[in-house]
Design a protein around this motif. Sequence first.
Motif, PDB file in Angstrom:
ATOM      1  N   ARG A  48       1.073  -1.132   0.127  1.00 37.20           N
ATOM      2  CA  ARG A  48       0.000   0.425  -0.403  1.00 37.20           C
ATOM      3  C   ARG A  48       0.848   1.082   0.044  1.00 37.20           C
ATOM      4  N   GLU A  49       0.889   1.995  -0.979  1.00 33.94           N
ATOM      5  CA  GLU A  49       1.518   3.351  -1.126  1.00 33.94           C
ATOM      6  C   GLU A  49       1.005   4.183  -1.465  1.00 33.94           C
ATOM      7  N   ALA A  50       1.317   5.821  -1.603  1.00 34.17           N
ATOM      8  CA  ALA A  50       0.581   6.886  -1.083  1.00 34.17           C
ATOM      9  C   ALA A  50      -0.249   6.596  -2.925  1.00 34.17           C
ATOM     10  N   GLY A  51      -1.425   6.551  -2.313  1.00 33.09           N
ATOM     11  CA  GLY A  51      -2.361   7.018  -3.933  1.00 33.09           C
ATOM     12  C   GLY A  51      -2.751   5.886  -4.650  1.00 33.09           C
ATOM     13  N   TYR A  52      -1.631   4.356  -4.048  1.00 29.14           N
ATOM     14  CA  TYR A  52      -2.282   4.060  -5.053  1.00 29.14           C
ATOM     15  C   TYR A  52      -1.656   2.170  -4.453  1.00 29.14           C
ATOM     16  N   THR A  53      -2.233   1.037  -4.777  1.00 28.66           N
ATOM     17  CA  THR A  53      -1.936  -0.491  -4.315  1.00 28.66           C
ATOM     18  C   THR A  53      -1.386  -1.030  -5.333  1.00 28.66           C
ATOM     19  N   LEU A  54       0.182  -2.033  -5.143  1.00 27.04           N
ATOM     20  CA  LEU A  54       0.694  -2.329  -5.909  1.00 27.04           C
ATOM     21  C   LEU A  54       0.698  -3.893  -5.522  1.00 27.04           C
ATOM     22  N   VAL A  55       0.151  -5.005  -6.617  1.00 27.73           N
ATOM     23  CA  VAL A  55      -0.788  -6.489  -6.298  1.00 27.73           C
ATOM     24  C   VAL A  55       0.239  -6.539  -7.288  1.00 27.73           C
ATOM     25  N   THR A  56       0.736  -7.721  -6.418  1.00 30.55           N
ATOM     26  CA  THR A  56       1.625  -8.944  -7.761  1.00 30.55           C
ATOM     27  C   THR A  56       1.597 -10.506  -7.410  1.00 30.55           C
ATOM     28  N   VAL A  57       0.928 -10.764  -8.187  1.00 32.36           N
ATOM     29  CA  VAL A  57       0.424 -12.292  -8.859  1.00 32.36           C
ATOM     30  C   VAL A  57       2.048 -13.059  -9.165  1.00 32.36           C
ATOM     31  N   ALA A  58       2.038 -14.089  -8.028  1.00 30.09           N
ATOM     32  CA  ALA A  58       3.807 -14.999  -8.998  1.00 30.09           C
ATOM     33  C   ALA A  58       2.212 -15.377 -10.034  1.00 30.09           C
ATOM     34  N   ASP A  59       3.227 -16.483 -10.830  1.00 21.50           N
ATOM     35  CA  ASP A  59       3.084 -16.792 -11.453  1.00 21.50           C
ATOM     36  C   ASP A  59       3.176 -18.643 -10.784  1.00 21.50           C
ATOM     37  N   PRO A  60       2.642 -18.660 -10.758  1.00 23.88           N
ATOM     38  CA  PRO A  60       2.823 -20.319 -10.088  1.00 23.88           C
ATOM     39  C   PRO A  60       3.063 -21.090 -11.145  1.00 23.88           C
ATOM     40  N   TRP A  61       3.112 -21.498 -12.838  1.00 25.23           N
ATOM     41  CA  TRP A  61       3.844 -22.457 -13.805  1.00 25.23           C
ATOM     42  C   TRP A  61       4.873 -22.313 -13.621  1.00 25.23           C
ATOM     43  N   LYS A  62       5.710 -21.224 -14.249  1.00 18.38           N
ATOM     44  CA  LYS A  62       6.605 -20.422 -14.481  1.00 18.38           C
ATOM     45  C   LYS A  62       7.884 -19.892 -13.860  1.00 18.38           C
ATOM     46  N   GLY A  63       7.467 -19.372 -12.542  1.00 16.60           N
ATOM     47  CA  GLY A  63       7.807 -18.565 -11.709  1.00 16.60           C
ATOM     48  C   GLY A  63       7.640 -17.134 -12.716  1.00 16.60           C
ATOM     49  N   GLY A  64       7.506 -16.215 -11.047  1.00 15.14           N
ATOM     50  CA  GLY A  64       8.003 -15.068 -11.792  1.00 15.14           C
ATOM     51  C   GLY A  64       6.928 -14.042 -11.975  1.00 15.14           C
ATOM     52  N   VAL A  65       6.782 -13.395 -12.260  1.00 16.48           N
ATOM     53  CA  VAL A  65       4.828 -13.084 -12.128  1.00 16.48           C
ATOM     54  C   VAL A  65       4.376 -13.353 -12.917  1.00 16.48           C
ATOM     55  N   LEU A  66       3.106 -13.291 -12.814  1.00 14.52           N
ATOM     56  CA  LEU A  66       2.073 -13.756 -13.612  1.00 14.52           C
ATOM     57  C   LEU A  66       0.984 -12.561 -14.380  1.00 14.52           C
ATOM     58  N   HIS A  67       0.672 -11.448 -13.110  1.00 12.34           N
ATOM     59  CA  HIS A  67      -0.166 -10.559 -13.391  1.00 12.34           C
ATOM     60  C   HIS A  67       0.616  -9.440 -11.956  1.00 12.34           C
ATOM     61  N   ARG A  68       0.493  -8.394 -12.936  1.00 13.23           N
ATOM     62  CA  ARG A  68       0.411  -6.947 -11.594  1.00 13.23           C
ATOM     63  C   ARG A  68      -0.288  -5.925 -11.909  1.00 13.23           C
ATOM     64  N   TYR A  69      -1.132  -5.567 -10.994  1.00  9.06           N
ATOM     65  CA  TYR A  69      -2.001  -5.020 -11.377  1.00  9.06           C
ATOM     66  C   TYR A  69      -1.804  -3.201  -9.993  1.00  9.06           C
ATOM     67  N   VAL A  70      -2.223  -1.919 -10.383  1.00  8.15           N
ATOM     68  CA  VAL A  70      -2.076  -1.006  -9.700  1.00  8.15           C
ATOM     69  C   VAL A  70      -3.498  -0.659  -9.319  1.00  8.15           C
ATOM     70  N   LEU A  71      -3.681  -0.704  -7.865  1.00 11.02           N
ATOM     71  CA  LEU A  71      -4.725  -0.436  -7.863  1.00 11.02           C
ATOM     72  C   LEU A  71      -5.636   0.955  -7.223  1.00 11.02           C
ATOM     73  N   VAL A  72      -6.046   2.045  -7.535  1.00 14.39           N
ATOM     74  CA  VAL A  72      -6.303   3.336  -7.457  1.00 14.39           C
ATOM     75  C   VAL A  72      -7.716   3.732  -7.261  1.00 14.39           C
ATOM     76  N   PRO A  73      -7.582   4.849  -6.315  1.00 18.59           N
ATOM     77  CA  PRO A  73      -9.062   5.394  -5.777  1.00 18.59           C
ATOM     78  C   PRO A  73      -9.624   5.704  -7.218  1.00 18.59           C
ATOM     79  N   ARG A  74     -11.291   5.499  -7.981  1.00 24.75           N
ATOM     80  CA  ARG A  74     -11.611   5.655  -8.458  1.00 24.75           C
ATOM     81  C   ARG A  74     -11.965   7.519  -8.494  1.00 24.75           C
ATOM     82  N   ASP A  75     -12.083   8.132  -7.458  1.00 30.01           N
ATOM     83  CA  ASP A  75     -12.341   9.187  -6.989  1.00 30.01           C
ATOM     84  C   ASP A  75     -11.317  10.462  -7.383  1.00 30.01           C
ATOM     85  N   SER A  76      -9.613   9.898  -7.705  1.00 33.24           N
ATOM     86  CA  SER A  76      -8.783  10.216  -7.262  1.00 33.24           C
ATOM     87  C   SER A  76      -8.436  10.275  -8.611  1.00 33.24           C
ATOM     88  N   VAL A  77      -6.891  11.849  -8.921  1.00 36.71           N
ATOM     89  CA  VAL A  77      -6.285  11.434 -10.638  1.00 36.71           C
ATOM     90  C   VAL A  77      -5.108  10.513 -10.435  1.00 36.71           C
TER      91      VAL A  77
END
Length: 373
Positions: A48-77
Amino acid sequence: MTYKRNLLTLLLFTLVLTACLRSGHSAGKVLEQQDSVITHARLLSMQREAGYTLVTVADPWKGGVLHRYVLVPRDSVLPDNLPEGTVVRTPVQRALVYSSVHTSLLGELGALDAVRGVVDSQYFIDSTIVKGVAEGTIADCGNSMNPTVEKVIDMQPDAILLSPYQDASYGQIASLDIPIIECADYLEYDPLGRAEWMKFYGELVGRQAEADSLYNVVTNDYNQVREAAAGAKSRPTVVTEMVISGVWNVPGGQSYMARIISDAGGDYLWADDENTGSLALDFNQVLAKAQNADYWFIKWTNINSLKDLQGAYDLNKEMAAFQNKRVYVCDTDKTRFFDRIPFHPDVLLREFAAIMHPGLFPDYKQQMYHHID
């Protein structure tokens, strides 16, 4: 319908276990939880960072990252210099959800109104979802393997929640420029690790506090039961499931189910196995190892007596637990096992512990498994 639903659920559960088996132990080391609010899950990291939350989902099959999400409140710039990842405006207000596991959790978090569409609607049994589909307030977007794209577009989702599979492409919906939330929680083999994904889903729908609170309740209850069971004077031997169409899918020794049995004070007979998924065995292989097991736990429907169990496969009568009347069955349709247990492993833990060590839990009444004779 009941039999078909149960068979489909069992097939999905088998695929889940197979996926876990393929992932082995490598997934446990994919993500380092530095500065993360996640403590048990191995495939999930959240900062949880200032202005957003960074979520990382690992790849369970190949290692590394499966997906990365940046969650930003919809009422903010949108903040400057966001990290790479799929931007998701939160709280999500119009979600297309593929699994009743996740609609069940959203209901607990008080965010069921965020569900505006589902697939495979015939397999949802939550009354609010069923009513919404019938009245048209929740879109029925067709089959999960090939959703009706026109209906997906019409419902205008701001996120799609689905369970990923190895090398999945997601077909046409992947081209709709709608954030796809890859719900890999089912690939966690630590019970509290899977439950902890509720923090991610709570963050998505603006129910962070509720999710954190619920997870604390689940964790505290789980740990209390585990500590009580650790003090039991005996550790009875356990076998689970049964042969279906010639195959007995036995949980691996490092699997989700094996861990719960061990934490409940049981001696799981495949505990020395290294697999996190399941083992596809025949009846004789199981009989050779587990014939004298003290307890036998089964998830299936319409097994209400030992006679029913023998009728399903005559040689079931050869099991000592059958002869000693220590068989417990969970009717997965009536109990909603697959919807509830993923985020409430403490319930299953207490079930097993109370059955195997009734003196430690004298007032407990079974919620999932019932004794058959």
